[in-house]
Motif scaffolding. Structure first.
Motif, PDB file in Angstrom:
ATOM      1  N   ASP A 472       0.821  -1.204   0.000  1.00 45.71           N
ATOM      2  CA  ASP A 472       0.000   0.000   0.000  1.00 45.71           C
ATOM      3  C   ASP A 472       0.862   1.263   0.000  1.00 45.71           C
ATOM      4  O   ASP A 472       0.635   2.196   0.773  1.00 45.71           O
ATOM      5  N   GLU A 473       1.851   1.284  -0.860  1.00 46.22           N
ATOM      6  CA  GLU A 473       2.719   2.445  -0.974  1.00 46.22           C
ATOM      7  C   GLU A 473       3.339   2.478  -2.363  1.00 46.22           C
ATOM      8  O   GLU A 473       3.380   1.475  -3.076  1.00 46.22           O
ATOM      9  N   PHE A 474       3.815   3.641  -2.737  1.00 45.43           N
ATOM     10  CA  PHE A 474       4.461   3.807  -4.032  1.00 45.43           C
ATOM     11  C   PHE A 474       5.946   3.481  -3.919  1.00 45.43           C
ATOM     12  O   PHE A 474       6.582   3.724  -2.889  1.00 45.43           O
ATOM     13  N   ILE A 475       6.499   2.923  -5.005  1.00 50.59           N
ATOM     14  CA  ILE A 475       7.929   2.630  -5.064  1.00 50.59           C
ATOM     15  C   ILE A 475       8.470   3.062  -6.423  1.00 50.59           C
ATOM     16  O   ILE A 475       7.718   3.244  -7.385  1.00 50.59           O
ATOM     17  N   VAL A 476       9.782   3.240  -6.479  1.00 46.16           N
ATOM     18  CA  VAL A 476      10.474   3.482  -7.751  1.00 46.16           C
ATOM     19  C   VAL A 476      10.738   2.121  -8.384  1.00 46.16           C
ATOM     20  O   VAL A 476      11.450   1.297  -7.828  1.00 46.16           O
ATOM     21  N   GLU A 477      10.143   1.873  -9.545  1.00 52.87           N
ATOM     22  CA  GLU A 477      10.306   0.582 -10.212  1.00 52.87           C
ATOM     23  C   GLU A 477      11.614   0.520 -10.996  1.00 52.87           C
ATOM     24  O   GLU A 477      12.311  -0.490 -10.994  1.00 52.87           O
ATOM     25  N   ARG A 478      11.949   1.638 -11.648  1.00 54.72           N
ATOM     26  CA  ARG A 478      13.213   1.701 -12.382  1.00 54.72           C
ATOM     27  C   ARG A 478      13.521   3.153 -12.694  1.00 54.72           C
ATOM     28  O   ARG A 478      12.663   4.034 -12.537  1.00 54.72           O
ATOM     29  N   VAL A 479      14.736   3.413 -13.115  1.00 57.86           N
ATOM     30  CA  VAL A 479      15.160   4.754 -13.516  1.00 57.86           C
ATOM     31  C   VAL A 479      15.639   4.692 -14.960  1.00 57.86           C
ATOM     32  O   VAL A 479      16.433   3.814 -15.323  1.00 57.86           O
ATOM     33  N   GLY A 480      15.126   5.601 -15.778  1.00 56.41           N
ATOM     34  CA  GLY A 480      15.464   5.601 -17.195  1.00 56.41           C
ATOM     35  C   GLY A 480      16.953   5.793 -17.453  1.00 56.41           C
ATOM     36  O   GLY A 480      17.635   6.506 -16.716  1.00 56.41           O
ATOM     37  N   GLN A 481      17.433   5.151 -18.530  1.00 57.30           N
ATOM     38  CA  GLN A 481      18.854   5.205 -18.877  1.00 57.30           C
ATOM     39  C   GLN A 481      19.113   5.721 -20.293  1.00 57.30           C
ATOM     40  O   GLN A 481      20.248   6.010 -20.653  1.00 57.30           O
ATOM     41  N   SER A 482      18.048   5.833 -21.102  1.00 55.72           N
ATOM     42  CA  SER A 482      18.224   6.141 -22.518  1.00 55.72           C
ATOM     43  C   SER A 482      18.576   7.615 -22.741  1.00 55.72           C
ATOM     44  O   SER A 482      17.922   8.513 -22.215  1.00 55.72           O
ATOM     45  N   ASP A 483      19.599   7.832 -23.572  1.00 50.68           N
ATOM     46  CA  ASP A 483      20.024   9.197 -23.870  1.00 50.68           C
ATOM     47  C   ASP A 483      20.392   9.320 -25.344  1.00 50.68           C
ATOM     48  O   ASP A 483      21.336  10.012 -25.715  1.00 50.68           O
ATOM     49  N   ASP A 484      19.630   8.616 -26.209  1.00 49.65           N
ATOM     50  CA  ASP A 484      19.955   8.675 -27.630  1.00 49.65           C
ATOM     51  C   ASP A 484      19.091   9.716 -28.346  1.00 49.65           C
ATOM     52  O   ASP A 484      18.229  10.353 -27.745  1.00 49.65           O
ATOM     53  N   ARG A 485      19.309   9.821 -29.616  1.00 48.65           N
ATOM     54  CA  ARG A 485      18.681  10.900 -30.376  1.00 48.65           C
ATOM     55  C   ARG A 485      17.167  10.757 -30.462  1.00 48.65           C
ATOM     56  O   ARG A 485      16.437  11.747 -30.435  1.00 48.65           O
ATOM     57  N   HIS A 486      16.675   9.526 -30.567  1.00 46.13           N
ATOM     58  CA  HIS A 486      15.255   9.304 -30.838  1.00 46.13           C
ATOM     59  C   HIS A 486      14.419   9.121 -29.578  1.00 46.13           C
ATOM     60  O   HIS A 486      13.194   9.210 -29.615  1.00 46.13           O
ATOM     61  N   PHE A 487      15.061   8.834 -28.448  1.00 51.32           N
ATOM     62  CA  PHE A 487      14.302   8.648 -27.210  1.00 51.32           C
ATOM     63  C   PHE A 487      15.197   8.938 -26.018  1.00 51.32           C
ATOM     64  O   PHE A 487      16.290   8.380 -25.900  1.00 51.32           O
ATOM     65  N   GLN A 488      14.732   9.815 -25.154  1.00 53.13           N
ATOM     66  CA  GLN A 488      15.487  10.151 -23.953  1.00 53.13           C
ATOM     67  C   GLN A 488      14.605  10.014 -22.704  1.00 53.13           C
ATOM     68  O   GLN A 488      13.496  10.558 -22.663  1.00 53.13           O
ATOM     69  N   ASP A 489      15.108   9.282 -21.727  1.00 54.18           N
ATOM     70  CA  ASP A 489      14.454   9.240 -20.411  1.00 54.18           C
ATOM     71  C   ASP A 489      15.494   9.119 -19.298  1.00 54.18           C
ATOM     72  O   ASP A 489      15.179   8.687 -18.190  1.00 54.18           O
ATOM     73  N   ILE A 490      16.704   9.528 -19.578  1.00 56.28           N
ATOM     74  CA  ILE A 490      17.784   9.379 -18.606  1.00 56.28           C
ATOM     75  C   ILE A 490      17.449  10.107 -17.311  1.00 56.28           C
ATOM     76  O   ILE A 490      17.086  11.280 -17.305  1.00 56.28           O
ATOM     77  N   GLY A 491      17.529   9.386 -16.209  1.00 50.24           N
ATOM     78  CA  GLY A 491      17.277   9.948 -14.889  1.00 50.24           C
ATOM     79  C   GLY A 491      15.823  10.028 -14.487  1.00 50.24           C
ATOM     80  O   GLY A 491      15.523  10.370 -13.339  1.00 50.24           O
ATOM     81  N   ILE A 492      14.898   9.731 -15.388  1.00 46.29           N
ATOM     82  CA  ILE A 492      13.474   9.823 -15.065  1.00 46.29           C
ATOM     83  C   ILE A 492      13.040   8.570 -14.301  1.00 46.29           C
ATOM     84  O   ILE A 492      13.317   7.439 -14.719  1.00 46.29           O
ATOM     85  N   GLU A 493      12.376   8.780 -13.179  1.00 47.28           N
ATOM     86  CA  GLU A 493      11.916   7.663 -12.351  1.00 47.28           C
ATOM     87  C   GLU A 493      10.553   7.167 -12.841  1.00 47.28           C
ATOM     88  O   GLU A 493       9.668   7.958 -13.154  1.00 47.28           O
ATOM     89  N   TYR A 494      10.404   5.839 -12.885  1.00 51.71           N
ATOM     90  CA  TYR A 494       9.130   5.197 -13.189  1.00 51.71           C
ATOM     91  C   TYR A 494       8.607   4.562 -11.901  1.00 51.71           C
ATOM     92  O   TYR A 494       9.356   3.893 -11.181  1.00 51.71           O
ATOM     93  N   TYR A 495       7.333   4.772 -11.619  1.00 54.11           N
ATOM     94  CA  TYR A 495       6.784   4.397 -10.322  1.00 54.11           C
ATOM     95  C   TYR A 495       5.724   3.296 -10.441  1.00 54.11           C
ATOM     96  O   TYR A 495       5.109   3.106 -11.497  1.00 54.11           O
ATOM     97  N   ARG A 496       5.487   2.656  -9.321  1.00 52.27           N
ATOM     98  CA  ARG A 496       4.435   1.652  -9.243  1.00 52.27           C
ATOM     99  C   ARG A 496       3.842   1.685  -7.838  1.00 52.27           C
ATOM    100  O   ARG A 496       4.534   1.931  -6.852  1.00 52.27           O
ATOM    101  N   TYR A 497       2.500   1.484  -7.764  1.00 60.90           N
ATOM    102  CA  TYR A 497       1.839   1.404  -6.466  1.00 60.90           C
ATOM    103  C   TYR A 497       1.778  -0.056  -6.054  1.00 60.90           C
ATOM    104  O   TYR A 497       1.145  -0.886  -6.717  1.00 60.90           O
ATOM    105  N   ALA A 498       2.489  -0.375  -4.986  1.00 62.25           N
ATOM    106  CA  ALA A 498       2.575  -1.774  -4.534  1.00 62.25           C
ATOM    107  C   ALA A 498       1.387  -2.080  -3.644  1.00 62.25           C
ATOM    108  O   ALA A 498       1.217  -1.449  -2.606  1.00 62.25           O
TER     109      ALA A 498
END
Length: 498
Positions: A472-498
């Motif tokens: 019954d709490e939120f967690i960080v599921e993963r942190v983005g790593q992509s830093d290429d020309r067509h898609f960037q999410d480096i450092g962005i946190e993805y969350y999930r409600y457990a």
């Protein structure tokens, strides 16, 4: 004399607090254990700092704690998310320099939708407020102004969330902490009316008492955990001086607005809640305010002040002259000035005052409500003051205290520096709303860390055998790593409600 407002009125202008909910991460360091690990004196630490502090878990961030606290507020007070027109975030632990409260809203909307509930309103405002530990108070003021103007008929939520961490071996290490407190604000409040018109404010630039320059983040390795380490640049003794001085200035602003006699007003208060980075700080802040008020009181008040001064070998006239002098604390923000006391006679008198029989009633008794429970929190930065308020309401309910109609004086502070002194007036029937806070319940789930676990978790390394499964709490599921020309999410946190 105290400027009491009609908290029973159905007038739209009566706006304030109707609910509180708390999230504290389970990972606990008992300070008695920490003293054994570090060779620190337990008796001193317990008197000055507290009993324990919490650390964020491997999959937690400021945003996950904030969202969990808001979800608890929604559930505990059975709120309709569609009625929330303002979601404010007060923090000094942001890891994104663009987005703020919208991250928390996005997490909540997804989780609410997944469990079949309506999300928060699409026209909900989502500001983030930053001013060190005062960001949450500024967020609350912003929410109250929203409710008084274009947000009439809506509800507002302010969540204060922070991670207080200091380098191992530093003087700040035992004052660490992590957690979040969410506040429900609305018209015709059920916990307490907030009287902004009679509040006091102060601010002054202090250069270097406590700062977080962004250069500290550069090149941090997040390969073993999701954490960005956020150790501040601070100067402890100077920071204490800044806290005391800014609190005095905010009180002075309130005294002037309300035409108060300072010592008569302070004596009229039963319960005071202040920003609390550690146990001793609010005690000293309130005590110095009391001494300054005595200095401006009657002849008998000044005689009492003189009795404390005499015990420290100080002449009363010299002490009063120091209190009346204009001191620019910024002048002491140099390597040479950091250890100089701007108020030497006052602080010496404080030492004698602390040893007197009067100190218990004048200071400790007025800071007592909820104070025992929050010795297990550590420093929560923006969440420290609302957490103490939550603990106070719950203790008043548990002990059946007659506080209806009482003024609760709240005093917020943020390094840099700024302070706010805001009166709250306890609403009739406050007990029902207080019964939903569940502050003590939020502390019950605890995992006591070993020295090895603490050091690994603190340093951002993988930790084994924590024995904790999120529920019954939120967690960080993963942190983005992509830093290429067509898609960037480096450092962005993805969350999930457990």
């Amino acid at each position: 004399m105290t400027g009491i407002i009609d908290i029973k009125s159905s007038d739209q202008s009566t706006i304030g607090l109707s609910g509180l909910a708390v999230y504290i991460p389970p990972f606990r360091v008992r300070l008695e254990d920490w003293c054994e690990w570090t060779g620190s004196p337990w008796q001193k630490i317990s008197k000055v700092v507290g009993r324990s502090f919490r650390l964020r878990g491997p999959d937690q961030s400021m945003y996950t704690m904030a969202a969990t606290a808001v979800m608890r507020l929604i559930d505990q007070y059975e709120l309709d998310p569609a009625e929330i027109g303002f979601l404010g975030l007060g923090t000094e632990s942001s890891s994104d320099n663009s987005a703020g409260a919208i991250i928390v809203k996005g997490m909540l909307d997804r989780a609410l939708t997944e469990r079949g509930s309506a999300p928060l309103a699409r026209n909900c405002e989502v500001p983030e407020f930053k001013h060190a530990c005062l960001g949450g108070v500024y967020a609350m003021k912003g929410a109250l102004r929203y409710l008084a103007l274009d947000g009439r008929g809506k509800k507002a939520i302010v969540v204060c969330a922070d991670i207080a961490e200091y380098a191992r071996g530093s003087t700040g290490e035992p004052t660490q902490g992590a957690g979040a407190v969410a506040m429900l604000l609305e018209s015709n409040p059920t916990l307490a009316a907030v009287d902004l018109a009679n509040s006091g404010s102060a601010s002054d630039y202090r250069i270097m008492d406590f700062r977080k320059p962004m250069v500290r983040f550069c090149g941090q390795d997040r390969s073993e955990s999701h954490h960005i380490q956020d150790f501040p640049v601070f100067n402890g003794k100077y920071s204490t001086t800044c806290y005391i001085d800014e609190t005095l200035q905010a009180l002075e602003d309130m005294y002037s607005k309300r035409s108060l006699e300072p010592i008569d007003y302070l004596r009229s208060l039963k319960n005071v809640f202040m920003h609390r980075p550690y146990r001793r700080m609010p005690e000293n802040g309130w005590a110095v305010a009391w001494l300054f008020a005595l200095g401006r009181g009657s002849e008998r008040d000044r005689e009492l002040l003189g009795s404390y001064a005499e015990k420290s070998g100080i002449e009363l006239d010299a002490l009063l002259a120091e209190m009346a002098a204009a001191v620019d604390v910024q002048d002491f923000a140099t390597p040479e000035g950091l250890n100089i006391e701007p108020y030497p006679l006052t602080m010496a008198t404080l030492h004698a005052f602390r040893q007197s029989e009067d100190f218990e009633d004048s200071v400790l008794a007025r800071l007592a409500l909820g104070a025992t429970d929050i010795r297990d929190l550590g420093n929560l930065y923006t969440a420290a003051l609302p957490a103490w308020l939550a603990a106070g309401f719950e203790e008043a309910l548990r002990d059946d205290l007659p506080i209806t109609g009482d003024e609760l004086l709240t005093m917020g502070y943020g390094s840099g520096d700024a302070a706010e002194v805001i009166p709250f007036y306890v609403a009739e029937g406050w007990q029902e709303a207080a019964s939903r806070i569940r502050f003590t319940e939020a502390l019950t789930r605890a995992v006591d860390l070993t020295r090895e676990q603490y050091e690994a978790l603190h340093d951002g390394r993988r930790v084994t055998d924590l024995g904790y499964d999120p529920a019954d709490e939120f967690i960080v599921e993963r942190v983005g790593q992509s830093d290429d020309r067509h898609f960037q999410d480096i450092g962005i946190e993805y969350y999930r409600y457990a």
